[in-house]
Scaffold this active site. Sequence first.
Site, PDB file in Angstrom:
ATOM      1  N   GLY A 200      22.127 -14.342   1.961  1.00  0.00           N
ATOM      2  CA  GLY A 200      22.118 -13.994   3.531  1.00  0.00           C
ATOM      3  C   GLY A 200      21.998 -15.119   4.083  1.00  0.00           C
ATOM      4  O   GLY A 200      21.757 -16.634   3.558  1.00  0.00           O
TER       5      GLY A 200
ATOM      6  N   HIS B 265      14.448 -14.396  10.887  1.00  0.00           N
ATOM      7  CA  HIS B 265      15.027 -15.481  11.238  1.00  0.00           C
ATOM      8  C   HIS B 265      15.061 -15.457  12.760  1.00  0.00           C
ATOM      9  O   HIS B 265      15.486 -16.079  13.496  1.00  0.00           O
ATOM     10  CB  HIS B 265      16.222 -15.834  10.529  1.00  0.00           C
ATOM     11  CG  HIS B 265      16.423 -16.745   9.185  1.00  0.00           C
ATOM     12  ND1 HIS B 265      15.594 -18.183   9.413  1.00  0.00           N
ATOM     13  CD2 HIS B 265      16.536 -16.662   8.178  1.00  0.00           C
ATOM     14  CE1 HIS B 265      15.770 -18.676   7.995  1.00  0.00           C
ATOM     15  NE2 HIS B 265      16.060 -17.609   7.375  1.00  0.00           N
TER      16      HIS B 265
ATOM     17  N   HIS C  57      13.709 -10.822   5.454  1.00  0.00           N
ATOM     18  CA  HIS C  57      13.891 -12.374   5.395  1.00  0.00           C
ATOM     19  C   HIS C  57      14.920 -12.841   6.434  1.00  0.00           C
ATOM     20  O   HIS C  57      14.691 -13.439   7.042  1.00  0.00           O
ATOM     21  CB  HIS C  57      14.660 -12.602   4.401  1.00  0.00           C
ATOM     22  CG  HIS C  57      14.557 -14.046   3.743  1.00  0.00           C
ATOM     23  ND1 HIS C  57      13.522 -14.841   3.305  1.00  0.00           N
ATOM     24  CD2 HIS C  57      15.206 -15.031   4.936  1.00  0.00           C
ATOM     25  CE1 HIS C  57      13.932 -15.982   3.514  1.00  0.00           C
ATOM     26  NE2 HIS C  57      15.452 -16.077   4.646  1.00  0.00           N
ATOM     27  N   GLU C  58      15.717 -12.184   6.326  1.00  0.00           N
ATOM     28  CA  GLU C  58      16.939 -12.575   7.528  1.00  0.00           C
ATOM     29  C   GLU C  58      16.380 -12.359   9.154  1.00  0.00           C
ATOM     30  O   GLU C  58      17.004 -12.553   9.435  1.00  0.00           O
ATOM     31  CB  GLU C  58      18.469 -12.041   7.512  1.00  0.00           C
ATOM     32  CG  GLU C  58      19.122 -11.960   6.549  1.00  0.00           C
ATOM     33  CD  GLU C  58      18.889 -14.063   5.936  1.00  0.00           C
ATOM     34  OE1 GLU C  58      19.160 -14.596   6.366  1.00  0.00           O
ATOM     35  OE2 GLU C  58      18.931 -13.972   4.533  1.00  0.00           O
TER      36      GLU C  58
ATOM     37  N   CYS D 262      15.417 -20.205   0.630  1.00  0.00           N
ATOM     38  CA  CYS D 262      16.129 -19.859   2.070  1.00  0.00           C
ATOM     39  C   CYS D 262      16.665 -21.290   2.100  1.00  0.00           C
ATOM     40  O   CYS D 262      16.371 -22.048   1.424  1.00  0.00           O
ATOM     41  CB  CYS D 262      15.091 -20.071   3.282  1.00  0.00           C
ATOM     42  SG  CYS D 262      15.657 -19.939   5.229  1.00  0.00           S
ATOM     43  N   LEU D 263      18.327 -21.006   2.217  1.00  0.00           N
ATOM     44  CA  LEU D 263      19.450 -21.765   2.994  1.00  0.00           C
ATOM     45  C   LEU D 263      18.989 -22.864   3.808  1.00  0.00           C
ATOM     46  O   LEU D 263      18.527 -24.394   3.950  1.00  0.00           O
ATOM     47  CB  LEU D 263      20.183 -21.642   3.194  1.00  0.00           C
ATOM     48  CG  LEU D 263      21.538 -21.117   2.606  1.00  0.00           C
ATOM     49  CD1 LEU D 263      22.287 -20.414   3.121  1.00  0.00           C
ATOM     50  CD2 LEU D 263      21.357 -21.684   1.042  1.00  0.00           C
TER      51      LEU D 263
ATOM     52  N   GLN E 170      19.983 -19.950  11.630  1.00  0.00           N
ATOM     53  CA  GLN E 170      20.306 -20.783  10.736  1.00  0.00           C
ATOM     54  C   GLN E 170      21.673 -21.816  11.024  1.00  0.00           C
ATOM     55  O   GLN E 170      21.751 -22.994  10.477  1.00  0.00           O
ATOM     56  CB  GLN E 170      20.069 -20.261   9.288  1.00  0.00           C
ATOM     57  CG  GLN E 170      18.926 -19.744   9.078  1.00  0.00           C
ATOM     58  CD  GLN E 170      18.958 -19.076   7.859  1.00  0.00           C
ATOM     59  OE1 GLN E 170      19.752 -17.879   7.237  1.00  0.00           O
ATOM     60  NE2 GLN E 170      18.806 -19.643   6.933  1.00  0.00           N
TER      61      GLN E 170
HETATM   62 NI    NI Z   1      16.207 -17.521   5.151  1.00  0.00          NI
END
Ligand code: NI
Length: 183
Positions: A45, A144, A140-141, A98-99, A50
Site C-alpha cells: 500500500g 497516512h 494503515h493507509e 511502513c515504507l 508518502q
Molecule cells: Ni505506511
Amino acid sequence: MILPVFLYGSPVLRKVAKDIPEDYPGLDQFIDSLFETMYQSDGIGLAAPQVGKSIRVFVIDASPLEDEDPSVKDFKKVFINPRILSCEGETDVYNEGCLSIPDIREDVERKSAIRISYCNRDFQYREEYYKGIAARIIQHEYDHLEGKLFTDHISPLKKRLLKNKLTSISKGKVDVKYSVKHI
Ligand code: NI
C-alpha cells in the site's frame, strides 16, 4: 514514474490530506506513479503523503499476502477522497511495517472490520465493507491521510525503545533499495 518515499520525520506525513476534485491535474499519471513506486519498493500500500503530496489518495495491492489470506488475491484498488464511516468487530493485532519507517515492525491493534466510502479511479462513489487483512491495510493507509503513522498506535514504552532508530530514519540514515527523501 518512480517517486522518492518520504521518511519518518517529514512534515508532510503529519498533515491532514485534502480531498481532490475529479479534474485534479495529472491524477491518472500520479496514480500510476503511486503503483510503480509501491511495486518497486515491495510495498502492499502507498498513500499520496508518502510521496510528498498531501491529497486524499492511496493505492493498495495486497495480492502478495494471498498465502496469508486468500481473500486478498485480487485486492488491487485506488481509494480517492476516502472516509472511514465506521470501525467494527473485534480488535485484532497484526505486525505492521511502513515504507516511510524502514526496518521497524510493531504489533498494532486495530478493529477487524470497516465501512468506507471513496471514489474509484473513474471517480464513481462507492461504499464498501472490508474485514481481515484488507481492513487492516486500508486503516494503515487511511491513517497516512490523517497525518498518523503506525508508530502512533504503540505503547509509550515501545516508542521510547524505538526513539534512536526513529531519529536515525528522520535523518535519512536508512538502508533500503528504494529511493527515499527526508524533509
Ligand atoms: Ni505506511
